[in-house]
Scaffold this motif. Structure first.
Motif, PDB file in Angstrom:
ATOM      1  N   ALA A  91       0.810  -1.226   0.000  1.00  0.00           N
ATOM      2  CA  ALA A  91       0.000   0.000   0.000  1.00  0.00           C
ATOM      3  C   ALA A  91       0.840   1.272   0.000  1.00  0.00           C
ATOM      4  CB  ALA A  91      -0.932  -0.003   1.207  1.00  0.00           C
ATOM      5  N   CYS A  92       2.065   1.207   0.517  1.00  0.00           N
ATOM      6  CA  CYS A  92       2.916   2.396   0.568  1.00  0.00           C
ATOM      7  C   CYS A  92       3.440   2.787  -0.814  1.00  0.00           C
ATOM      8  CB  CYS A  92       4.086   2.184   1.520  1.00  0.00           C
ATOM      9  SG  CYS A  92       5.157   0.798   1.076  1.00  0.00           S
ATOM     10  N   ASP A  93       3.394   1.861  -1.762  1.00  0.00           N
ATOM     11  CA  ASP A  93       3.872   2.137  -3.116  1.00  0.00           C
ATOM     12  C   ASP A  93       2.756   2.736  -3.965  1.00  0.00           C
ATOM     13  OD1 ASP A  93       6.327   1.104  -2.475  1.00  0.00           O
ATOM     14  OD2 ASP A  93       5.969  -0.853  -3.403  1.00  0.00           O
ATOM     15  N   ASN A  94       3.146   3.318  -5.078  1.00  0.00           N
ATOM     16  CA  ASN A  94       2.184   3.695  -6.097  1.00  0.00           C
ATOM     17  C   ASN A  94       2.897   3.664  -7.444  1.00  0.00           C
ATOM     18  OD1 ASN A  94      -0.299   4.518  -7.239  1.00  0.00           O
ATOM     19  ND2 ASN A  94      -0.720   5.806  -5.452  1.00  0.00           N
ATOM     20  N   GLY A  95       2.163   3.923  -8.494  1.00  0.00           N
ATOM     21  CA  GLY A  95       2.770   3.837  -9.806  1.00  0.00           C
ATOM     22  C   GLY A  95       1.839   4.374 -10.875  1.00  0.00           C
ATOM     23  N   VAL A  96       2.274   4.223 -12.119  1.00  0.00           N
ATOM     24  CA  VAL A  96       1.516   4.770 -13.234  1.00  0.00           C
ATOM     25  C   VAL A  96       1.683   3.869 -14.450  1.00  0.00           C
ATOM     26  CG1 VAL A  96       3.440   6.237 -13.948  1.00  0.00           C
ATOM     27  CG2 VAL A  96       1.125   6.853 -14.618  1.00  0.00           C
ATOM     28  N   LYS A  97       0.592   3.719 -15.186  1.00  0.00           N
ATOM     29  CA  LYS A  97       0.611   3.004 -16.455  1.00  0.00           C
ATOM     30  C   LYS A  97       0.002   3.923 -17.509  1.00  0.00           C
ATOM     31  CE  LYS A  97      -0.001  -1.527 -14.269  1.00  0.00           C
ATOM     32  NZ  LYS A  97      -0.859  -2.743 -14.148  1.00  0.00           N
ATOM     33  N   VAL A  98       0.771   4.235 -18.535  1.00  0.00           N
ATOM     34  CA  VAL A  98       0.257   5.052 -19.629  1.00  0.00           C
ATOM     35  C   VAL A  98      -0.414   4.130 -20.645  1.00  0.00           C
ATOM     36  CG1 VAL A  98       0.822   6.702 -21.450  1.00  0.00           C
ATOM     37  CG2 VAL A  98       2.063   6.767 -19.275  1.00  0.00           C
ATOM     38  N   ILE A  99      -1.608   4.499 -21.066  1.00  0.00           N
ATOM     39  CA  ILE A  99      -2.396   3.670 -21.976  1.00  0.00           C
ATOM     40  C   ILE A  99      -2.345   4.281 -23.376  1.00  0.00           C
ATOM     41  CG2 ILE A  99      -4.710   2.790 -22.470  1.00  0.00           C
ATOM     42  CD1 ILE A  99      -5.222   2.890 -19.434  1.00  0.00           C
ATOM     43  N   ALA A 100      -1.982   3.458 -24.346  1.00  0.00           N
ATOM     44  CA  ALA A 100      -1.839   3.921 -25.727  1.00  0.00           C
ATOM     45  C   ALA A 100      -3.196   4.301 -26.324  1.00  0.00           C
ATOM     46  CB  ALA A 100      -1.171   2.842 -26.573  1.00  0.00           C
ATOM     47  N   THR A 101      -3.167   4.944 -27.465  1.00  0.00           N
ATOM     48  CA  THR A 101      -4.394   5.475 -28.079  1.00  0.00           C
ATOM     49  C   THR A 101      -5.414   4.385 -28.390  1.00  0.00           C
ATOM     50  OG1 THR A 101      -3.427   5.353 -30.301  1.00  0.00           O
ATOM     51  CG2 THR A 101      -3.150   7.413 -29.079  1.00  0.00           C
ATOM     52  N   ASP A 102      -4.944   3.154 -28.663  1.00  0.00           N
ATOM     53  CA  ASP A 102      -5.868   2.065 -29.012  1.00  0.00           C
ATOM     54  C   ASP A 102      -6.344   1.293 -27.802  1.00  0.00           C
ATOM     55  OD1 ASP A 102      -3.570   0.721 -28.324  1.00  0.00           O
ATOM     56  OD2 ASP A 102      -3.425  -0.449 -30.177  1.00  0.00           O
ATOM     57  N   GLY A 103      -5.970   1.763 -26.601  1.00  0.00           N
ATOM     58  CA  GLY A 103      -6.377   1.089 -25.380  1.00  0.00           C
ATOM     59  C   GLY A 103      -5.400   0.033 -24.906  1.00  0.00           C
ATOM     60  N   GLY A 104      -4.328  -0.180 -25.663  1.00  0.00           N
ATOM     61  CA  GLY A 104      -3.318  -1.161 -25.276  1.00  0.00           C
ATOM     62  C   GLY A 104      -2.225  -0.537 -24.416  1.00  0.00           C
ATOM     63  N   MET A 105      -1.198  -1.343 -24.157  1.00  0.00           N
ATOM     64  CA  MET A 105      -0.064  -0.839 -23.397  1.00  0.00           C
ATOM     65  C   MET A 105       0.758   0.125 -24.238  1.00  0.00           C
ATOM     66  SD  MET A 105       1.302  -4.128 -21.212  1.00  0.00           S
ATOM     67  CE  MET A 105       1.800  -5.031 -22.668  1.00  0.00           C
ATOM     68  N   LEU A 106       1.490   0.991 -23.580  1.00  0.00           N
ATOM     69  CA  LEU A 106       2.350   1.932 -24.279  1.00  0.00           C
ATOM     70  C   LEU A 106       3.397   1.160 -25.073  1.00  0.00           C
ATOM     71  CD1 LEU A 106       2.701   5.044 -24.429  1.00  0.00           C
ATOM     72  CD2 LEU A 106       4.423   4.831 -22.636  1.00  0.00           C
ATOM     73  N   GLY A 107       3.642   1.569 -26.318  1.00  0.00           N
ATOM     74  CA  GLY A 107       4.612   0.884 -27.169  1.00  0.00           C
ATOM     75  C   GLY A 107       6.026   0.977 -26.634  1.00  0.00           C
ATOM     76  N   ASP A 108       6.881   0.113 -27.139  1.00  0.00           N
ATOM     77  CA  ASP A 108       8.258   0.023 -26.638  1.00  0.00           C
ATOM     78  C   ASP A 108       9.011   1.347 -26.792  1.00  0.00           C
ATOM     79  OD1 ASP A 108       7.830  -2.596 -25.986  1.00  0.00           O
ATOM     80  OD2 ASP A 108       8.812  -3.425 -27.762  1.00  0.00           O
ATOM     81  N   GLN A 109       8.928   1.954 -27.963  1.00  0.00           N
ATOM     82  CA  GLN A 109       9.669   3.187 -28.207  1.00  0.00           C
ATOM     83  C   GLN A 109       9.187   4.310 -27.293  1.00  0.00           C
ATOM     84  OE1 GLN A 109       9.651   4.517 -32.280  1.00  0.00           O
ATOM     85  NE2 GLN A 109      10.963   6.275 -31.878  1.00  0.00           N
ATOM     86  N   ASP A 110       7.870   4.440 -27.160  1.00  0.00           N
ATOM     87  CA  ASP A 110       7.332   5.483 -26.289  1.00  0.00           C
ATOM     88  C   ASP A 110       7.653   5.202 -24.820  1.00  0.00           C
ATOM     89  OD1 ASP A 110       6.310   6.919 -28.401  1.00  0.00           O
ATOM     90  OD2 ASP A 110       4.316   6.022 -28.286  1.00  0.00           O
ATOM     91  N   SER A 111       7.706   3.930 -24.442  1.00  0.00           N
ATOM     92  CA  SER A 111       8.067   3.574 -23.060  1.00  0.00           C
ATOM     93  C   SER A 111       9.495   3.998 -22.740  1.00  0.00           C
ATOM     94  CB  SER A 111       7.907   2.063 -22.846  1.00  0.00           C
ATOM     95  OG  SER A 111       6.570   1.666 -22.966  1.00  0.00           O
ATOM     96  N   VAL A 112      10.389   3.765 -23.692  1.00  0.00           N
ATOM     97  CA  VAL A 112      11.789   4.170 -23.515  1.00  0.00           C
ATOM     98  C   VAL A 112      11.884   5.684 -23.375  1.00  0.00           C
ATOM     99  CG1 VAL A 112      14.052   4.293 -24.620  1.00  0.00           C
ATOM    100  CG2 VAL A 112      12.762   2.151 -24.654  1.00  0.00           C
ATOM    101  N   MET A 113      11.162   6.414 -24.236  1.00  0.00           N
ATOM    102  CA  MET A 113      11.186   7.874 -24.176  1.00  0.00           C
ATOM    103  C   MET A 113      10.607   8.377 -22.856  1.00  0.00           C
ATOM    104  SD  MET A 113      10.370   9.409 -27.957  1.00  0.00           S
ATOM    105  CE  MET A 113       8.686   8.823 -28.013  1.00  0.00           C
ATOM    106  N   CYS A 114       9.562   7.730 -22.387  1.00  0.00           N
ATOM    107  CA  CYS A 114       8.955   8.126 -21.113  1.00  0.00           C
ATOM    108  C   CYS A 114       9.957   7.984 -19.974  1.00  0.00           C
ATOM    109  CB  CYS A 114       7.717   7.260 -20.847  1.00  0.00           C
ATOM    110  SG  CYS A 114       6.840   7.668 -19.321  1.00  0.00           S
ATOM    111  N   GLN A 115      10.649   6.865 -19.943  1.00  0.00           N
ATOM    112  CA  GLN A 115      11.651   6.636 -18.902  1.00  0.00           C
ATOM    113  C   GLN A 115      12.778   7.664 -18.992  1.00  0.00           C
ATOM    114  OE1 GLN A 115      12.942   2.554 -17.959  1.00  0.00           O
ATOM    115  NE2 GLN A 115      15.055   3.231 -18.287  1.00  0.00           N
ATOM    116  N   GLU A 116      13.229   7.942 -20.200  1.00  0.00           N
ATOM    117  CA  GLU A 116      14.317   8.909 -20.377  1.00  0.00           C
ATOM    118  C   GLU A 116      13.900  10.306 -19.929  1.00  0.00           C
ATOM    119  OE1 GLU A 116      15.421   8.621 -24.462  1.00  0.00           O
ATOM    120  OE2 GLU A 116      16.578   6.769 -24.192  1.00  0.00           O
TER     121      GLU A 116
END
Length: 302
Positions: free
Chosen positions: A89-114
């Motif tokens: 419960a002390c943790d939290n996080g975030v998931k970005v959802i792609a335009t089609d309702g799927g998971m964020l693509g690999d390239q965009d995930s890398v850019m997000c982390q950077e």
């Protein structure tokens, strides 16, 4: 030629929009307000980004801005789910959802982390989105949902602050499960008319009714329609408690660890991760009434 020159000028104006002095000033203010933790690096993977909830203000502000830029780039709605799933419960996080309702693509995930980890975030934005951010006369649409953790509302404010830097259209669905927000974004992508949680549940009821009809002759499936649901003291219990009446005559839900009690702590000795990894029953399931009954456990974000 004159028309082409006008279009080129418009394009250049859009390209430089995020680097206007006012934007730079407002971003720097937020970057200081939600101060970064020195030497802290974050990882964005298929499960999103997770850490101690109180350490995530700066990353969330940046992800709100980043997701808005992606929405502008693709000219479609993006989603952001605030959750740490089965984490404590002390943790939290975030998931970005792609335009089609799927998971964020690999390239965009890398850019997000950077971008989250960048020491020179404005340079990163200029180098990454310089020609793409622009392309539309579109402010961006960001749909947000959250689980029941104590830090979720505080972190939502950080997300919205980042997204509002570029005046994104923000739609807040409140307490929803991760699959629900994915589905809502997908419905929008597919151009569906009814984009609501009520429609989400009705589709489940319709599908289960069909299944019930197909197996009606096999009485062993339906002799006992009662099912005990471990809500992981999280959003799953919260959502099912509001929708279980829709299944009247099909299933008889009895909720346990439903997140509605005063001392509920998400995933504490309950939930799918606790059951699967610990190979043990969740709390409040040790009564004899549960023996040889149908039971199910949700994850912390259902």
């Amino acid at each position: 030629k004159k028309k082409k020159k006008i279009e080129e000028t418009k394009q250049q104006n859009r390209v430089t929009a995020i680097m206007e002095p006012k934007f730079v000033e407002e971003f720097q203010k937020l970057n200081q307000k939600y101060d970064r933790i020195a030497d802290k690096k974050y990882s964005y993977s298929v499960s999103g980004l997770r850490s101690l909830g109180t350490n995530l203000q700066n990353p969330f502000m940046r992800i709100g801005l980043f997701t808005t830029l992606l929405s502008r780039k693709y000219a479609k709605t993006m989603g952001i789910m605030i959750t740490a799933s089965h984490n404590a419960a002390c943790d939290n996080g975030v998931k970005v959802i792609a335009t089609d309702g799927g998971m964020l693509g690999d390239q965009d995930s890398v850019m997000c982390q950077e971008f989250v980890n960048s020491d020179t975030p404005l340079d990163f934005l200029r180098d990454t989105f310089g020609s793409d951010v622009a392309a539309q006369d579109y402010e961006g649409d960001v749909w947000i949902g959250n689980d029941t953790r104590d830090t979720s509302l505080m972190l939502k404010e950080c997300l919205c602050a980042g997204a509002s830097l570029l005046k994104a259209n923000i739609k807040d669905f409140g307490v929803v499960t991760t699959p629900q927000l994915h589905w809502l974004v997908q419905q929008n992508f597919n151009g569906e008319d009814d984009i609501s949680l009520d429609h989400y549940w009705n589709r489940y009821v319709d599908a289960f009714t069909t299944l019930n009809t197909l197996t009606a002759e096999n009485e062993k499936y339906w002799k006992d329609r009662q099912i005990f649901v471990d809500g992981a003291d999280g959003v799953g219990g919260y959502q099912v408690s509001g929708a279980k009446n829709k299944f009247t005559g099909l299933l008889d839900f009895e909720l346990v660890n439903d997140s509605l009690s005063e001392n509920a702590v998400v995933n504490e000795d309950c939930g799918a991760e606790h059951v699967q990894k610990g190979q043990t029953i969740p709390k409040n399931f040790d009564d004899a009434k549960f023996y040889e009954k149908k039971c199910a456990s949700f994850d912390g974000d259902a």
